[in-house]
Design an enzyme around this catalytic site. Structure first.
Site, PDB file in Angstrom:
ATOM      1  CG  ASP A  32      -1.982   1.042   1.175  1.00  0.00           C
ATOM      2  OD1 ASP A  32      -2.213   1.596   0.088  1.00  0.00           O
ATOM      3  OD2 ASP A  32      -2.609   1.319   2.215  1.00  0.00           O
ATOM      4  CB  SER A  77      -6.285   2.521   0.755  1.00  0.00           C
ATOM      5  OG  SER A  77      -4.981   3.038   0.780  1.00  0.00           O
ATOM      6  CB  THR A 130      -5.503  -2.469   1.674  1.00  0.00           C
ATOM      7  OG1 THR A 130      -5.129  -1.192   1.143  1.00  0.00           O
ATOM      8  CG2 THR A 130      -5.029  -3.557   0.722  1.00  0.00           C
ATOM      9  CD  GLU A 253      -2.605  -3.064   3.556  1.00  0.00           C
ATOM     10  OE1 GLU A 253      -2.719  -1.881   3.191  1.00  0.00           O
ATOM     11  OE2 GLU A 253      -3.163  -3.507   4.579  1.00  0.00           O
ATOM     12  CG  ASP A 258      -0.400   4.635   2.474  1.00  0.00           C
ATOM     13  OD1 ASP A 258      -0.057   5.365   1.527  1.00  0.00           O
ATOM     14  OD2 ASP A 258      -1.454   4.825   3.129  1.00  0.00           O
ATOM     15  CG  HIS A 262       0.133   9.025   4.668  1.00  0.00           C
ATOM     16  ND1 HIS A 262      -0.534  10.026   3.985  1.00  0.00           N
ATOM     17  CD2 HIS A 262      -0.434   7.860   4.265  1.00  0.00           C
ATOM     18  CE1 HIS A 262      -1.462   9.491   3.205  1.00  0.00           C
ATOM     19  NE2 HIS A 262      -1.425   8.178   3.350  1.00  0.00           N
TER      20      HIS A 262
END
Length: 320
Positions: A32, A77, A130, A253, A258, A262
Protein backbone atom coordinates in the site's frame (compact mmCIF):
# COMPACT_ATOMS: atom_id res chain seq x y z
CA UNK A 1 -6.19 -3.24 -15.41
CA UNK A 2 -7.55 -3.84 -11.89
CA UNK A 3 -10.53 -5.65 -13.40
CA UNK A 4 -8.03 -7.71 -15.38
CA UNK A 5 -6.16 -8.66 -12.18
CA UNK A 6 -9.35 -9.84 -10.51
CA UNK A 7 -10.45 -11.66 -13.66
CA UNK A 8 -7.09 -13.40 -14.04
CA UNK A 9 -7.24 -14.75 -10.49
CA UNK A 10 -10.83 -15.92 -10.93
CA UNK A 11 -9.92 -17.58 -14.23
CA UNK A 12 -7.08 -19.42 -12.55
CA UNK A 13 -9.47 -20.75 -9.90
CA UNK A 14 -11.96 -21.86 -12.55
CA UNK A 15 -9.29 -23.63 -14.61
CA UNK A 16 -8.00 -25.40 -11.53
CA UNK A 17 -11.50 -26.61 -10.68
CA UNK A 18 -12.36 -27.67 -14.22
CA UNK A 19 -9.09 -29.16 -15.39
CA UNK A 20 -7.07 -29.82 -12.23
CA UNK A 21 -4.42 -27.42 -13.49
CA UNK A 22 -2.08 -25.25 -11.43
CA UNK A 23 -1.94 -22.99 -9.59
CA UNK A 24 -3.52 -24.57 -6.56
CA UNK A 25 -2.68 -21.73 -4.16
CA UNK A 26 -2.60 -17.96 -4.73
CA UNK A 27 -0.89 -15.35 -2.54
CA UNK A 28 -1.52 -11.75 -3.53
CA UNK A 29 1.02 -9.32 -2.04
CA UNK A 30 0.01 -5.64 -1.96
CA UNK A 31 2.35 -2.81 -1.01
CA UNK A 32 0.00 0.00 0.00
CA UNK A 33 1.44 3.34 -1.04
CA UNK A 34 4.19 1.56 -2.96
CA UNK A 35 5.00 2.41 -6.56
CA UNK A 36 7.94 2.62 -8.92
CA UNK A 37 9.95 5.16 -6.87
CA UNK A 38 9.81 3.04 -3.71
CA UNK A 39 10.73 -0.13 -5.59
CA UNK A 40 13.56 1.64 -7.44
CA UNK A 41 15.07 2.91 -4.18
CA UNK A 42 14.58 -0.52 -2.62
CA UNK A 43 16.37 -2.18 -5.52
CA UNK A 44 19.37 0.13 -5.42
CA UNK A 45 19.72 -0.05 -1.64
CA UNK A 46 19.39 -3.83 -1.62
CA UNK A 47 22.03 -4.28 -4.32
CA UNK A 48 24.52 -1.89 -2.73
CA UNK A 49 24.05 -2.80 0.93
CA UNK A 50 23.00 -6.43 0.71
CA UNK A 51 24.35 -7.61 -2.59
CA UNK A 52 21.00 -8.86 -3.86
CA UNK A 53 18.18 -7.64 -6.04
CA UNK A 54 14.66 -6.73 -5.01
CA UNK A 55 12.98 -9.96 -6.01
CA UNK A 56 9.54 -8.48 -6.69
CA UNK A 57 11.09 -6.30 -9.38
CA UNK A 58 12.15 -9.34 -11.39
CA UNK A 59 8.92 -11.23 -11.88
CA UNK A 60 8.57 -12.63 -15.38
CA UNK A 61 5.49 -10.55 -16.13
CA UNK A 62 5.21 -6.83 -15.27
CA UNK A 63 2.55 -4.25 -16.04
CA UNK A 64 1.37 -0.81 -14.97
CA UNK A 65 -2.17 0.27 -14.26
CA UNK A 66 -4.26 3.44 -14.32
CA UNK A 67 -5.45 3.80 -10.74
CA UNK A 68 -8.05 6.60 -10.82
CA UNK A 69 -11.32 5.89 -9.05
CA UNK A 70 -14.80 6.65 -10.33
CA UNK A 71 -14.85 9.89 -8.34
CA UNK A 72 -11.29 11.17 -8.53
CA UNK A 73 -8.14 11.17 -10.61
CA UNK A 74 -6.33 10.26 -7.38
CA UNK A 75 -7.77 7.11 -5.85
CA UNK A 76 -7.67 6.12 -2.20
CA UNK A 77 -6.94 2.74 -0.61
CA UNK A 78 -10.62 1.83 -0.33
CA UNK A 79 -11.45 2.36 -3.99
CA UNK A 80 -8.13 0.82 -5.04
CA UNK A 81 -8.69 -2.29 -2.92
CA UNK A 82 -12.21 -2.67 -4.27
CA UNK A 83 -10.90 -2.41 -7.83
CA UNK A 84 -8.22 -5.01 -7.19
CA UNK A 85 -10.42 -7.41 -5.24
CA UNK A 86 -13.69 -7.01 -7.12
CA UNK A 87 -12.69 -5.77 -10.56
CA UNK A 88 -14.93 -2.68 -10.47
CA UNK A 89 -14.25 1.02 -10.26
CA UNK A 90 -15.88 2.82 -7.35
CA UNK A 91 -15.77 6.15 -5.54
CA UNK A 92 -13.13 7.06 -2.98
CA UNK A 93 -13.99 5.69 0.44
CA UNK A 94 -16.14 2.81 -0.80
CA UNK A 95 -15.45 -0.76 0.29
CA UNK A 96 -16.73 -3.71 -1.75
CA UNK A 97 -19.47 -1.78 -3.56
CA UNK A 98 -19.56 -0.23 -7.02
CA UNK A 99 -20.10 3.43 -7.85
CA UNK A 100 -23.86 2.96 -7.43
CA UNK A 101 -23.32 1.25 -4.06
CA UNK A 102 -24.28 -2.19 -5.35
CA UNK A 103 -22.54 -5.09 -3.65
CA UNK A 104 -19.48 -6.36 -5.53
CA UNK A 105 -17.98 -9.83 -5.12
CA UNK A 106 -14.26 -9.97 -4.28
CA UNK A 107 -12.03 -12.73 -5.58
CA UNK A 108 -11.60 -13.94 -1.99
CA UNK A 109 -15.32 -14.75 -1.73
CA UNK A 110 -15.14 -16.51 -5.08
CA UNK A 111 -12.22 -18.56 -3.81
CA UNK A 112 -14.22 -19.60 -0.76
CA UNK A 113 -17.14 -20.62 -2.97
CA UNK A 114 -14.84 -22.92 -4.93
CA UNK A 115 -13.87 -24.72 -1.73
CA UNK A 116 -10.60 -22.95 -1.07
CA UNK A 117 -9.54 -21.63 2.30
CA UNK A 118 -9.02 -17.88 2.56
CA UNK A 119 -6.63 -15.76 4.59
CA UNK A 120 -6.23 -12.01 5.07
CA UNK A 121 -2.92 -10.68 6.43
CA UNK A 122 -1.81 -7.09 6.99
CA UNK A 123 0.70 -5.05 8.93
CA UNK A 124 -1.98 -2.47 9.81
CA UNK A 125 -5.49 -2.79 11.23
CA UNK A 126 -7.46 -5.72 9.85
CA UNK A 127 -10.44 -3.53 9.03
CA UNK A 128 -8.34 -0.85 7.38
CA UNK A 129 -9.22 -0.08 3.77
CA UNK A 130 -7.03 -2.52 1.84
CA UNK A 131 -7.74 -5.73 3.78
CA UNK A 132 -11.40 -4.74 4.14
CA UNK A 133 -11.69 -4.57 0.37
CA UNK A 134 -11.39 -8.37 0.30
CA UNK A 135 -14.32 -9.10 2.66
CA UNK A 136 -16.23 -5.88 3.40
CA UNK A 137 -19.22 -4.24 1.76
CA UNK A 138 -19.73 -0.73 3.10
CA UNK A 139 -20.52 2.66 1.64
CA UNK A 140 -17.75 4.17 3.74
CA UNK A 141 -14.37 2.91 4.88
CA UNK A 142 -14.99 4.85 8.09
CA UNK A 143 -17.55 2.29 9.29
CA UNK A 144 -15.03 0.35 11.33
CA UNK A 145 -17.55 -1.57 13.39
CA UNK A 146 -19.56 -2.49 10.32
CA UNK A 147 -16.42 -3.75 8.60
CA UNK A 148 -15.58 -5.79 11.70
CA UNK A 149 -19.01 -7.40 11.38
CA UNK A 150 -18.32 -8.09 7.70
CA UNK A 151 -15.02 -9.72 8.65
CA UNK A 152 -16.83 -12.11 10.96
CA UNK A 153 -19.64 -12.76 8.48
CA UNK A 154 -17.14 -13.64 5.75
CA UNK A 155 -16.29 -16.86 7.55
CA UNK A 156 -12.77 -16.72 6.13
CA UNK A 157 -10.31 -19.05 7.76
CA UNK A 158 -7.42 -16.84 8.80
CA UNK A 159 -7.08 -13.21 9.77
CA UNK A 160 -3.82 -11.82 11.13
CA UNK A 161 -2.73 -8.23 11.64
CA UNK A 162 -3.52 -5.13 13.68
CA UNK A 163 -6.49 -4.50 15.95
CA UNK A 164 -10.03 -3.96 14.72
CA UNK A 165 -10.86 -0.27 14.69
CA UNK A 166 -14.13 0.54 16.45
CA UNK A 167 -14.45 -3.05 17.69
CA UNK A 168 -16.72 -1.99 20.54
CA UNK A 169 -18.36 1.10 19.07
CA UNK A 170 -21.65 1.21 20.97
CA UNK A 171 -22.78 4.24 18.98
CA UNK A 172 -22.95 2.22 15.76
CA UNK A 173 -26.55 1.52 14.70
CA UNK A 174 -25.67 -2.14 14.13
CA UNK A 175 -24.03 -2.61 17.53
CA UNK A 176 -24.59 -6.07 18.97
CA UNK A 177 -21.53 -6.47 21.21
CA UNK A 178 -17.75 -6.41 21.01
CA UNK A 179 -16.52 -7.61 17.62
CA UNK A 180 -14.02 -9.87 19.37
CA UNK A 181 -16.74 -11.53 21.42
CA UNK A 182 -18.88 -11.93 18.32
CA UNK A 183 -15.96 -13.50 16.46
CA UNK A 184 -15.45 -16.02 19.26
CA UNK A 185 -19.16 -16.88 19.18
CA UNK A 186 -18.88 -17.37 15.42
CA UNK A 187 -16.23 -20.05 15.93
CA UNK A 188 -13.03 -18.04 15.67
CA UNK A 189 -10.05 -18.69 17.89
CA UNK A 190 -9.37 -15.10 18.94
CA UNK A 191 -5.77 -14.42 20.02
CA UNK A 192 -4.90 -10.90 21.12
CA UNK A 193 -1.30 -9.78 21.60
CA UNK A 194 -0.10 -13.26 22.55
CA UNK A 195 2.74 -14.20 20.20
CA UNK A 196 3.49 -17.48 21.98
CA UNK A 197 -0.07 -18.72 21.59
CA UNK A 198 -0.10 -17.60 17.97
CA UNK A 199 3.19 -19.30 17.17
CA UNK A 200 1.91 -22.50 18.79
CA UNK A 201 -1.03 -22.79 16.37
CA UNK A 202 -0.98 -26.00 14.35
CA UNK A 203 -2.76 -27.15 11.19
CA UNK A 204 -6.27 -28.25 12.01
CA UNK A 205 -6.94 -25.21 14.18
CA UNK A 206 -10.36 -23.62 13.90
CA UNK A 207 -10.81 -20.30 12.16
CA UNK A 208 -8.23 -17.85 13.50
CA UNK A 209 -8.36 -14.14 14.29
CA UNK A 210 -4.96 -12.98 15.51
CA UNK A 211 -4.40 -9.43 16.73
CA UNK A 212 -0.68 -8.72 16.90
CA UNK A 213 -1.11 -5.22 18.36
CA UNK A 214 -2.54 -1.89 17.31
CA UNK A 215 -0.46 -2.44 14.15
CA UNK A 216 2.80 -4.24 13.52
CA UNK A 217 5.85 -2.10 14.32
CA UNK A 218 7.84 -0.72 11.45
CA UNK A 219 10.12 -3.40 10.06
CA UNK A 220 13.25 -1.46 10.99
CA UNK A 221 12.11 -1.63 14.63
CA UNK A 222 11.36 -5.37 14.59
CA UNK A 223 14.43 -6.28 16.62
CA UNK A 224 13.12 -4.07 19.42
CA UNK A 225 9.78 -5.89 19.38
CA UNK A 226 10.61 -9.63 19.41
CA UNK A 227 7.24 -10.48 20.96
CA UNK A 228 5.37 -9.13 17.93
CA UNK A 229 5.38 -11.50 14.92
CA UNK A 230 6.61 -9.97 11.68
CA UNK A 231 4.60 -9.81 8.47
CA UNK A 232 6.67 -12.73 7.17
CA UNK A 233 5.71 -14.76 10.26
CA UNK A 234 2.04 -13.98 9.77
CA UNK A 235 2.33 -15.07 6.15
CA UNK A 236 4.22 -18.26 6.99
CA UNK A 237 1.67 -19.22 9.65
CA UNK A 238 -1.11 -18.54 7.16
CA UNK A 239 0.46 -20.93 4.67
CA UNK A 240 0.81 -23.54 7.41
CA UNK A 241 -2.81 -23.25 8.56
CA UNK A 242 -4.47 -22.77 5.17
CA UNK A 243 -2.66 -25.51 3.26
CA UNK A 244 -5.12 -28.18 2.11
CA UNK A 245 -5.97 -30.38 -0.86
CA UNK A 246 -8.25 -27.83 -2.53
CA UNK A 247 -5.86 -24.91 -2.14
CA UNK A 248 -6.11 -21.43 -0.69
CA UNK A 249 -6.17 -17.72 -1.47
CA UNK A 250 -4.33 -15.29 0.79
CA UNK A 251 -3.97 -11.53 0.51
CA UNK A 252 -0.91 -10.09 2.25
CA UNK A 253 -0.68 -6.30 2.65
CA UNK A 254 2.43 -4.35 3.53
CA UNK A 255 0.34 -1.45 4.78
CA UNK A 256 3.09 0.32 6.68
CA UNK A 257 4.74 1.35 3.41
CA UNK A 258 1.93 3.87 3.08
CA UNK A 259 2.08 4.97 6.70
CA UNK A 260 5.80 5.70 6.44
CA UNK A 261 5.16 7.69 3.28
CA UNK A 262 2.52 9.81 4.99
CA UNK A 263 4.98 10.41 7.82
CA UNK A 264 7.70 11.43 5.36
CA UNK A 265 9.90 8.77 6.97
CA UNK A 266 12.21 7.59 4.21
CA UNK A 267 14.06 5.03 6.31
CA UNK A 268 10.90 3.30 7.52
CA UNK A 269 9.41 3.43 4.03
CA UNK A 270 12.46 1.72 2.57
CA UNK A 271 12.50 -0.79 5.41
CA UNK A 272 8.88 -1.73 4.73
CA UNK A 273 9.55 -2.28 1.00
CA UNK A 274 12.51 -4.51 1.83
CA UNK A 275 10.47 -6.44 4.40
CA UNK A 276 7.65 -7.01 1.93
CA UNK A 277 10.16 -8.29 -0.60
CA UNK A 278 11.62 -10.71 1.96
CA UNK A 279 8.09 -11.95 2.67
CA UNK A 280 7.36 -12.31 -1.03
CA UNK A 281 10.59 -14.16 -1.70
CA UNK A 282 9.75 -16.73 0.95
CA UNK A 283 12.86 -16.66 3.09
CA UNK A 284 13.59 -20.02 4.69
CA UNK A 285 11.87 -21.75 1.76
CA UNK A 286 8.49 -21.35 3.46
CA UNK A 287 6.79 -20.18 0.30
CA UNK A 288 9.10 -21.93 -2.17
CA UNK A 289 8.31 -25.31 -0.64
CA UNK A 290 4.71 -25.07 -1.89
CA UNK A 291 4.53 -26.09 -5.51
CA UNK A 292 1.60 -24.97 -7.65
CA UNK A 293 1.74 -21.58 -5.95
CA UNK A 294 1.09 -18.34 -7.80
CA UNK A 295 2.59 -15.26 -6.20
CA UNK A 296 1.52 -11.84 -7.43
CA UNK A 297 2.71 -8.40 -6.29
CA UNK A 298 0.60 -5.28 -6.76
CA UNK A 299 1.55 -1.71 -5.92
CA UNK A 300 -1.16 0.07 -3.98
CA UNK A 301 0.04 3.45 -5.17
CA UNK A 302 -3.16 5.24 -4.25
CA UNK A 303 -1.40 8.46 -3.27
CA UNK A 304 1.85 8.34 -5.22
CA UNK A 305 3.68 9.42 -2.08
CA UNK A 306 6.99 11.20 -2.48
CA UNK A 307 9.37 11.44 0.44
CA UNK A 308 12.59 13.29 1.13
CA UNK A 309 15.94 12.03 -0.13
CA UNK A 310 17.47 9.36 2.05
CA UNK A 311 20.31 10.77 4.12
CA UNK A 312 23.11 9.12 6.07
CA UNK A 313 21.07 9.09 9.28
CA UNK A 314 18.32 7.19 7.45
CA UNK A 315 20.79 4.70 6.02
CA UNK A 316 22.23 4.05 9.45
CA UNK A 317 18.75 3.30 10.79
CA UNK A 318 18.04 0.55 8.28
CA UNK A 319 21.43 -1.18 8.06
CA UNK A 320 21.33 -4.55 9.80
Amino acid sequence: MNKLVSSVIVSLFISAVAFALPPKNVILFIGDGMSTPQRMVGEEFSKIQRGKILRMNHLEYQATTRTCSSSSLITDSAAAATAIACGVKTYNGAIGVDAERNRAEPVSEFAAKTGRKVGIVTSVQLNHATPAGFYGHRASRGDGYGLALDLIDSGFDYFAGGELMGANNKKNSEYKGSAYDLAAKAGYTVIKRDAAKFRALKPGASKVLFIAGETLPFAIDADENPDVPTLAELTAKGIELLDNEKGFFMMVEGGMVDWAGHANDAASNLGEVLALDEDFAGEGNVVRAHLRLLRMVLDGADLGLVFRIVGQDDLDRIKH
